[in-house]
Design an enzyme around this catalytic site. Sequence first.
Site, short mmCIF file in Angstrom:
data_model
loop_
_atom_site.label_atom_id
_atom_site.label_comp_id
_atom_site.label_asym_id
_atom_site.label_seq_id
_atom_site.Cartn_x
_atom_site.Cartn_y
_atom_site.Cartn_z
N SER A 68 -29.67 -44.94 75.83
CA SER A 68 -29.53 -44.41 74.47
C SER A 68 -30.84 -44.06 73.79
O SER A 68 -30.80 -43.49 72.69
CB SER A 68 -28.75 -45.41 73.59
OG SER A 68 -27.38 -45.37 73.91
N LYS A 71 -31.03 -40.41 72.79
CA LYS A 71 -30.43 -39.83 71.59
C LYS A 71 -31.45 -39.19 70.65
O LYS A 71 -31.21 -38.12 70.08
CB LYS A 71 -29.64 -40.91 70.84
CG LYS A 71 -28.35 -41.34 71.53
CD LYS A 71 -27.65 -42.43 70.74
CE LYS A 71 -26.23 -42.67 71.25
NZ LYS A 71 -26.19 -43.23 72.62
N TYR A 181 -20.65 -46.41 66.29
CA TYR A 181 -21.57 -45.95 67.34
C TYR A 181 -20.77 -45.46 68.55
O TYR A 181 -19.84 -46.15 69.00
CB TYR A 181 -22.47 -47.12 67.74
CG TYR A 181 -23.63 -46.76 68.62
CD1 TYR A 181 -24.60 -45.86 68.19
CD2 TYR A 181 -23.79 -47.34 69.87
CE1 TYR A 181 -25.68 -45.54 68.99
CE2 TYR A 181 -24.87 -47.04 70.67
CZ TYR A 181 -25.81 -46.14 70.23
OH TYR A 181 -26.88 -45.83 71.02
#
Length: 402
Positions: A68, A71, A181
């Site tokens: 992640s 991102k 999320y």
Amino acid sequence: MPFDETFKTAADKLLADLTGGDDLKTVVPGLVVTVTDANGDVYTGAAGVRKLGDTETITPDSTFCFFSTTKAITAVCALQLVEEGLLDLDKPAAEYLPLIGTVKVFDKWDEAGKPVLREPKTAITPRMLLSHTAGFSYEFQEPQVYSRLHKEHGYPGIDSGLMTYITGYPLLFDPGSEWHYGINMDWMGLIIEAIRGMSLDAVMKKYVFAPLGMNSTSFQMTPEMKARLVTVHRRSPETGLLSADPSYVLKQGDALETHNGGHGLYGTVGDYSKFIRMFLNDGLADSGARVLKKETIDKAWEDQVEGIPMPDITPLDPNMSIPTPSDGSRNGWAISFMKLLKPAPSGRPAGSVNWSGLTNLFYFIDRENKLGVFYGAQVLPFGDPSTYFGFGELEALVYKHL
């Protein structure tokens, strides 16, 4: 000098302590860490091995799956489109990618155990995707809908590499009404591809990696990157013992149907440090090339979810993630990081941003002090105590010396 030999000695000892020893209940196999200011890396540390049981040591040029921490790079690609007038964050996202306009909201399960969907009351916007308020989740953390769709109906998982991992799941709630999320940034990646007419990998290479000199970061690993790959490890929730899981590699080549803007990149810690440093220099690369305008970063740093509760992420699968400690503070969400709204116990100031990756990768960006840190690990589950608290110790050590 705050980051002199005294700091280096203390940081080296911390990494050695975390990765040393034979106790498989506490050891972290390998770590790579960078501390950067606006001028360059002021500390690089590497300790341990790339894989338990091997003697080959981990090195600063070792390859990590970024998960992640991908991102934020996807978000920069979106912000560049905003600067060029090609993307409006508050228009319906379907204007750029009609497919996202077909996604419906989960309503209930019918008597046969199949999902019943309804039309959303509001349209998804790019800003919602960038701030995780569009309505999407992850199958390993949401028990009522996503997990059931994954386990009972065969919906793909995060490591599948399939397009339907992004496009197949419904919304949990009406867009803009809650924070959750999930796969929002994967959808953002598809929008970027639609606007640019290029794959997300090609977009990142042209508009981010090339100007920043991130030469060892990609969705598709080169043979050289694979040769330096750090193995993902798992600590058993039942026994607490750590073991290597060399099979856990995100899909590559023809098996990869799409580039996941939320988790798909591989790269080096040193490359990510260049990305962090760009923010410390108000959008400029080390070479002087401009990646973002200062005013764009200033706007992106604003809290995007003010007035929307941001609950703690509740893990579902203990093999993937476990609860992490929280002091109960309300944090904000910038584009696209968590934003501290009050100072952290470590000394990191309010207004700084941070995020993480599934295998206990952590970073923060402190523009006030012109300081950034990236902490690279490849250990599951997220929240693994030895690895997680090791980052906390590192952050405290950085601010003690600052």
